[in-house]
Design a protein around this motif. Structure first.
Motif, PDB file in Angstrom:
ATOM      1  N   THR A 220       0.839  -1.190   0.000  1.00 37.96           N
ATOM      2  CA  THR A 220       0.000   0.000   0.000  1.00 37.96           C
ATOM      3  C   THR A 220       0.882   1.250   0.000  1.00 37.96           C
ATOM      4  N   PRO A 221       0.567   2.258  -0.789  1.00 35.14           N
ATOM      5  CA  PRO A 221       1.429   3.436  -0.854  1.00 35.14           C
ATOM      6  C   PRO A 221       1.529   4.156   0.489  1.00 35.14           C
ATOM      7  N   TYR A 222       2.673   4.746   0.736  1.00 32.05           N
ATOM      8  CA  TYR A 222       2.904   5.423   2.012  1.00 32.05           C
ATOM      9  C   TYR A 222       1.904   6.542   2.262  1.00 32.05           C
ATOM     10  N   ASP A 223       1.365   7.151   1.182  1.00 31.03           N
ATOM     11  CA  ASP A 223       0.467   8.303   1.333  1.00 31.03           C
ATOM     12  C   ASP A 223      -1.005   7.924   1.212  1.00 31.03           C
ATOM     13  N   ALA A 224      -1.314   6.656   1.464  1.00 29.21           N
ATOM     14  CA  ALA A 224      -2.691   6.203   1.279  1.00 29.21           C
ATOM     15  C   ALA A 224      -3.610   6.579   2.436  1.00 29.21           C
ATOM     16  N   GLY A 225      -3.075   6.898   3.588  1.00 30.37           N
ATOM     17  CA  GLY A 225      -3.912   7.162   4.754  1.00 30.37           C
ATOM     18  C   GLY A 225      -3.795   8.595   5.250  1.00 30.37           C
ATOM     19  N   GLN A 226      -4.221   8.788   6.480  1.00 33.81           N
ATOM     20  CA  GLN A 226      -4.154  10.106   7.093  1.00 33.81           C
ATOM     21  C   GLN A 226      -2.753  10.379   7.635  1.00 33.81           C
ATOM     22  N   ARG A 227      -2.478  11.652   7.834  1.00 30.06           N
ATOM     23  CA  ARG A 227      -1.177  12.086   8.315  1.00 30.06           C
ATOM     24  C   ARG A 227      -0.878  11.491   9.692  1.00 30.06           C
ATOM     25  N   LYS A 228       0.321  10.933   9.851  1.00 30.58           N
ATOM     26  CA  LYS A 228       0.725  10.355  11.122  1.00 30.58           C
ATOM     27  C   LYS A 228       1.570  11.359  11.897  1.00 30.58           C
ATOM     28  N   GLN A 229       1.545  11.213  13.189  1.00 28.63           N
ATOM     29  CA  GLN A 229       2.461  11.948  14.043  1.00 28.63           C
ATOM     30  C   GLN A 229       3.835  11.257  13.984  1.00 28.63           C
ATOM     31  N   PRO A 230       4.907  11.982  14.257  1.00 29.95           N
ATOM     32  CA  PRO A 230       6.235  11.373  14.138  1.00 29.95           C
ATOM     33  C   PRO A 230       6.389  10.070  14.917  1.00 29.95           C
ATOM     34  N   HIS A 231       5.851  10.021  16.131  1.00 33.25           N
ATOM     35  CA  HIS A 231       6.013   8.817  16.943  1.00 33.25           C
ATOM     36  C   HIS A 231       5.165   7.652  16.438  1.00 33.25           C
ATOM     37  N   GLU A 232       4.245   7.908  15.525  1.00 35.08           N
ATOM     38  CA  GLU A 232       3.384   6.854  14.992  1.00 35.08           C
ATOM     39  C   GLU A 232       3.981   6.169  13.762  1.00 35.08           C
ATOM     40  N   ARG A 233       5.012   6.744  13.196  1.00 37.53           N
ATOM     41  CA  ARG A 233       5.570   6.179  11.969  1.00 37.53           C
ATOM     42  C   ARG A 233       6.431   4.973  12.314  1.00 37.53           C
ATOM     43  N   VAL A 234       6.183   3.886  11.611  1.00 42.31           N
ATOM     44  CA  VAL A 234       6.907   2.637  11.829  1.00 42.31           C
ATOM     45  C   VAL A 234       7.871   2.416  10.663  1.00 42.31           C
ATOM     46  N   PRO A 235       8.861   1.520  10.828  1.00 40.39           N
ATOM     47  CA  PRO A 235       9.815   1.304   9.729  1.00 40.39           C
ATOM     48  C   PRO A 235       9.153   0.907   8.417  1.00 40.39           C
ATOM     49  N   TYR A 236       8.073   0.095   8.499  1.00 40.79           N
ATOM     50  CA  TYR A 236       7.369  -0.316   7.284  1.00 40.79           C
ATOM     51  C   TYR A 236       6.328   0.749   6.941  1.00 40.79           C
ATOM     52  N   CYS A 237       6.698   1.704   6.091  1.00 41.72           N
ATOM     53  CA  CYS A 237       5.811   2.839   5.843  1.00 41.72           C
ATOM     54  C   CYS A 237       5.006   2.707   4.560  1.00 41.72           C
ATOM     55  N   GLY A 238       5.195   1.644   3.777  1.00 43.56           N
ATOM     56  CA  GLY A 238       4.469   1.476   2.526  1.00 43.56           C
ATOM     57  C   GLY A 238       5.330   1.831   1.331  1.00 43.56           C
ATOM     58  N   ALA A 239       4.840   1.472   0.145  1.00 42.35           N
ATOM     59  CA  ALA A 239       5.586   1.739  -1.087  1.00 42.35           C
ATOM     60  C   ALA A 239       5.887   3.225  -1.203  1.00 42.35           C
ATOM     61  N   ASN A 240       7.111   3.538  -1.581  1.00 36.63           N
ATOM     62  CA  ASN A 240       7.536   4.926  -1.709  1.00 36.63           C
ATOM     63  C   ASN A 240       8.593   5.019  -2.795  1.00 36.63           C
ATOM     64  N   PRO A 241       8.884   6.215  -3.297  1.00 37.80           N
ATOM     65  CA  PRO A 241       9.770   6.322  -4.459  1.00 37.80           C
ATOM     66  C   PRO A 241      11.154   5.720  -4.277  1.00 37.80           C
ATOM     67  N   ILE A 242      11.741   5.830  -3.088  1.00 39.40           N
ATOM     68  CA  ILE A 242      13.087   5.296  -2.885  1.00 39.40           C
ATOM     69  C   ILE A 242      13.054   3.773  -2.815  1.00 39.40           C
ATOM     70  N   ALA A 243      12.126   3.216  -2.060  1.00 39.76           N
ATOM     71  CA  ALA A 243      11.999   1.765  -1.996  1.00 39.76           C
ATOM     72  C   ALA A 243      11.668   1.190  -3.368  1.00 39.76           C
ATOM     73  N   ASP A 244      10.828   1.878  -4.137  1.00 35.55           N
ATOM     74  CA  ASP A 244      10.482   1.410  -5.485  1.00 35.55           C
ATOM     75  C   ASP A 244      11.731   1.272  -6.353  1.00 35.55           C
ATOM     76  N   MET A 245      12.628   2.251  -6.253  1.00 30.39           N
ATOM     77  CA  MET A 245      13.852   2.236  -7.053  1.00 30.39           C
ATOM     78  C   MET A 245      14.685   0.985  -6.746  1.00 30.39           C
ATOM     79  N   TRP A 246      14.841   0.686  -5.454  1.00 35.11           N
ATOM     80  CA  TRP A 246      15.616  -0.498  -5.069  1.00 35.11           C
ATOM     81  C   TRP A 246      14.922  -1.781  -5.518  1.00 35.11           C
ATOM     82  N   ALA A 247      13.590  -1.839  -5.384  1.00 38.32           N
ATOM     83  CA  ALA A 247      12.860  -3.041  -5.783  1.00 38.32           C
ATOM     84  C   ALA A 247      12.993  -3.295  -7.280  1.00 38.32           C
ATOM     85  N   GLU A 248      12.838  -2.254  -8.076  1.00 37.12           N
ATOM     86  CA  GLU A 248      12.937  -2.424  -9.528  1.00 37.12           C
ATOM     87  C   GLU A 248      14.330  -2.906  -9.935  1.00 37.12           C
TER      88      GLU A 248
END
Length: 434
Positions: free
Chosen positions: A222-250
């Protein structure tokens, strides 16, 4: 609650040293990391398993550490596919023989994950169950800094040298779970393709499927921007598909397309080994931030509830090896049906992934393309043809669903909602893939 849509993603990775002969420099690297130790030679714990030690890799690392002026002790009782019991044993050794200034893991994901747990529990109070992910454990966060951890992978697959995750089996519950926290990420990954030349073909195949699923799952998450804005302490290492991770996966998928079959067929092909090592590292840098989803969630009970399957190619020096479905194999067995299920969430990503992995395919675009490309590859590298081949039947599906549903941390990253009925369908269709 912040009503704005999410617009922030995070990215983290270890320092990386990659290349033929990189492990020969490990003494220099360890001494640099222990630079703050002034009153005595640095003390280094080398964590490995019996097979890797027998191949000579762990002792070679230890000798290079000693030659650089530090003390090195080797712990070689890592369990392939770690359990809570084996990790408790490693932690007890670490506590009794410590303190340590640097920890070095030499081996596959089992050694690296065990070293992460030892690092955590020799620097922080409490026991293993305190830190395991909920609902199995208490999901306690570390309170104290960890020691520098150097990961030296000898297999191409797990990506554990890049990630914040430690995975293990809890034997009493027959479930695979883990610990997830940014502080577990290794400080330095030393990736030397020469160390992977001793991998048997079967290990290369299973571990390589782990690379592939890391790349595919992070790319289709699921894309990282699919939900509502998180507070900094709510962000977990697995944040969803994002441009940098996509580059490495491809990039990982492209490398696998050219090297995977060759590395399994000809383990001495150094160019293929080097590309597989790069693919594993890149996939780890991707999924270590974007996350994985359904195949990994299903793999945990598949591996944790195995009855009598013993794969070829895995070390069994005294003939008493326990039943085991290797992690990468367990992940791969539900991958074709998972990506058939997730296709509608983003058809273009699924089709692009398929064509990166099989650029010469003449199959038509559609929901079957990626599953068919995966099945072709799995046949070619002798992955079992479904869950039935590793000992599961229709009567086991409900039990496997129950185990997969405990992996909500992973299922939350799936690109579409996944309920019990969806998992049952994926698992049932995965009993016989071809």
């Amino acid at each position: 609650m912040d009503a704005r849509p999410e617009s922030v993603f995070t990215y983290g990775a270890p320092a990386l040293k990659f290349g033929l002969g990189a492990a020969e420099e490990i003494g220099h690297d360890v001494v640099q990391l222990a630079d703050g130790v002034r009153t005595r030679p640095a003390r280094v714990l080398v964590v490995t398993d019996p097979g890797v030690r027998a191949a000579g890799h762990a002792d070679a690392v230890a000798e290079r550490v000693r030659a650089a002026g530090a003390g090195a002790v080797v712990f070689d009782a890592v369990h392939v596919e770690p359990t809570d019991v084996s990790i408790d044993d490693a932690v007890s050794f670490g506590r009794e023989e410590g303190p340590w200034d640097v920890i070095v893991a030499v081996g596959g994901g089992s050694a690296i994950d065990t070293a992460k747990a030892v690092n955590l529990l020799t620097t922080n109070p409490g026991e293993l169950m305190d830190y395991l992910n909920a609902p199995v454990g208490k999901a306690r966060a570390p309170e104290q800094p960890l020691r520098p951890l150097v990961a030296v992978p000898t297999t191409t697959g797990t990506g554990s040298e890049s990630t914040t995750i430690c995975v293990l089996d809890v034997l009493a519950l027959q479930v695979k779970t883990g610990i997830s926290h940014a502080r577990l990420r290794p400080t330095l990954a030393v990736v030397d393709p020469l160390l992977t030349l001793t991998q048997p073909a079967e290990v290369t195949a299973a571990a390589g499927m782990d690379i592939l699923c890391h790349a595919l799952e992070s790319y289709t998450a699921t894309p990282y921007d699919a939900g509502q804005r998180k507070q900094p302490h709510e962000r977990v290492p697995y944040c969803g598909a994002n441009p940098i991770a996509d580059m490495w996966a491809e990039k990982s998928l492209s490398l696998l397309a050219g090297a995977f079959r060759t590395a399994v067929r000809d383990g001495d092909d150094l160019a293929a080994r080097e590309q597989m090592a790069l693919a594993a590292t890149f996939a780890g840098m991707g999924f270590g931030n974007a996350g994985v989803h359904v195949p990994h969630a299903c793999a945990y009970p598949i591996a944790g509830r195995v009855r009598d399957f013993r794969p070829a190619g895995y070390p069994d020096p005294d003939g008493t090896r326990e039943p085991m479905v290797p992690h990468g194999m367990a992940v791969s067995l539900t991958a074709p049906e998972t990506f058939r299920f997730t296709f509608d969430s983003d058809p273009s990503r699924h089709l692009r992934a398929a064509r990166l992995l099989a650029p010469a395919t003449t199959r038509d675009d559609g929901p079957d393309l990626l599953p068919d490309v995966l099945a072709d590859l799995m046949r070619d590298i002798a992955i079992p043809p479904g869950l039935a081949a590793v000992g599961y039947g229709a009567s086991d599906v409900d039990d496997l669903v129950e185990g997969a549903l405990k992996q909500q941390r992973l299922l939350a990253t799936a690109p579409r909602p996944v309920g019990a009925g969806d998992l049952a369908g994926i698992l049932t269709r995965s009993l016989e893939l071809w």
